[in-house]
Scaffold this active site. Structure first.
Site, mmCIF file in Angstrom:
data_model
loop_
_atom_site.group_PDB
_atom_site.id
_atom_site.type_symbol
_atom_site.label_atom_id
_atom_site.label_comp_id
_atom_site.label_asym_id
_atom_site.label_seq_id
_atom_site.Cartn_x
_atom_site.Cartn_y
_atom_site.Cartn_z
ATOM 1 N N ILE A 154 57.566 -24.744 33.633
ATOM 2 C CA ILE A 154 56.180 -24.634 33.171
ATOM 3 C C ILE A 154 55.219 -24.529 34.352
ATOM 4 C CG2 ILE A 154 54.326 -25.793 31.901
ATOM 5 C CD1 ILE A 154 56.542 -27.073 30.150
ATOM 6 N N ASP A 173 56.058 -31.084 44.915
ATOM 7 C CA ASP A 173 57.301 -31.264 44.172
ATOM 8 C C ASP A 173 58.393 -31.626 45.167
ATOM 9 O OD1 ASP A 173 59.553 -31.057 42.424
ATOM 10 O OD2 ASP A 173 58.466 -29.610 41.199
ATOM 11 N N THR A 232 49.180 -31.602 30.408
ATOM 12 C CA THR A 232 49.870 -31.077 29.224
ATOM 13 C C THR A 232 51.332 -31.520 29.223
ATOM 14 O OG1 THR A 232 50.289 -29.009 30.427
ATOM 15 C CG2 THR A 232 48.376 -29.051 28.975
ATOM 16 N N ARG A 234 53.072 -35.460 29.822
ATOM 17 C CA ARG A 234 53.266 -36.724 29.117
ATOM 18 C C ARG A 234 52.049 -37.608 29.354
ATOM 19 N NH1 ARG A 234 56.405 -34.497 26.528
ATOM 20 N NH2 ARG A 234 58.612 -34.949 26.107
ATOM 21 N N ASP A 258 46.369 -32.807 26.593
ATOM 22 C CA ASP A 258 47.099 -32.414 25.397
ATOM 23 C C ASP A 258 47.961 -33.573 24.927
ATOM 24 O OD1 ASP A 258 47.995 -30.370 23.513
ATOM 25 O OD2 ASP A 258 49.905 -30.489 24.557
ATOM 26 N N GLU A 263 49.945 -42.271 22.164
ATOM 27 C CA GLU A 263 49.865 -41.250 21.112
ATOM 28 C C GLU A 263 50.797 -41.505 19.934
ATOM 29 O OE1 GLU A 263 53.037 -37.959 22.807
ATOM 30 O OE2 GLU A 263 50.983 -37.894 23.531
#
Length: 291
Positions: A154, A173, A232, A234, A258, A263
């Site tokens: 992604i 990363d 978008t 976790r 998002d 949640e």
């Protein structure tokens, strides 16, 4: 095989039935998998679960006792699965290897544009026949620095899209994507350097013990004042209370989420928290620069 599909929603039943092509016996269960719904998988060899289903050691032992041998996740993340218990019980599992990378990356960029150009506020004004431009000025994405945390499937798509906008893209990363470096001139930097350089920070990471609350009071303080933060991935990558404090002070200029760390009671549930039961979320929703 007989498959118990937990957290099944109407919008996915048809797609699953079409993909199944009558090969397996699908048992659709609207409720989440937890201790009180465990018995519904009686007679099944497989359970299919989603992000908020409980796949802890206790549940896995219960499933094993029922004869379940395989857990199929309808998501990429597996932070809700006790992997050690799964292995000890000699059960198998599978997850979604590439979770709609273009859809998620495009949604992340859509949040950036909506926040930058104040699209929600502008739309609400127009529907009230208010055409004033005060407070609606955004900025050009061109030449802005966007920091991408995580350049997996992604994150890599997000890099490509933002490169097309003419953004200066930096990334952080553990594994550097050489194709992104050669094709788009992506520059990998340290965590602190990404925070310091970026006008926009976008999170594309799994939720693991070492990534929980990656964005916290300390890391926010290292970011530019007025930074736009996008998540978008976790919800628990962001310490929500720290984000609220930074929104209040103006250190975070815009927040696009998002996902939300609490949640479970909101998404794919009875929405009780959305009706005022979650004071943190209620406070978060008072900010006009939050989507």
């Amino acid at each position: 095989m007989k498959v118990a599909v937990y957290s099944a929603r109407a919008y996915e039943k048809e797609a699953l039935q079409n993909a199944n092509a009558q090969e397996h016996d699908l048992l659709f269960i609207d409720q989440k998998l937890h201790a009180s719904t465990l018995h519904l998988a009686t007679g099944c060899q497989v359970v299919s679960v989603f992000v908020n289903d409980d796949v802890s050691a206790e549940i896995l032992h219960g499933l094993s006792d029922l004869g379940v041998r395989f857990v199929a996740l309808r998501c990429a993340g597996y932070n809700n699965v006790d992997v050690a218990a799964l292995r000890a019980l000699k059960m198998s599992a599978a997850r979604v290897a590439a979770y709609s990378p273009h859809a998620v990356a495009e949604h992340a960029v859509a949040l950036m544009l909506a926040l930058n150009r104040k699209l929600i506020v502008a739309n609400e004004r127009v529907h009230r026949f208010n055409f004033t431009l005060d407070g609606l000025v955004g900025f050009d994405m061109h030449h802005k620095t966007v920091g991408i945390f995580g350049t997996g499937t992604i994150g890599a798509v997000a890099v490509q899209i933002l490169h097309g906008f003419g953004c200066k893209v930096v990334a952080c990363d553990k594994i550097e994507n050489q194709e992104l470096i050669s094709r788009f001139g992506l520059r990998y930097v340290s965590f602190d350097q990404l925070c310091a350089e970026s006008d926009i920070v976008s999170l594309h990471l799994p939720l693991l013990p070492d990534t929980k609350y990656l964005v916290n009071k300390s890391s926010i303080a290292k970011m530019k004042k007025g930074v736009m933060l996008i998540n978008t991935s976790r919800g628990a990558l962001i310490d929500t209370q720290a984000a609220i404090e930074a929104l209040r002070s103006g250190h975070i200029g815009a927040l696009g989420i998002d996902v939300y760390e609490a949640e479970q009671a909101l998404f794919f549930d009875d929405h009780s928290a959305a009706q005022g039961g979650d004071p943190v979320l209620a406070e978060l929703m008072t900010f006009s620069n939050v989507l």
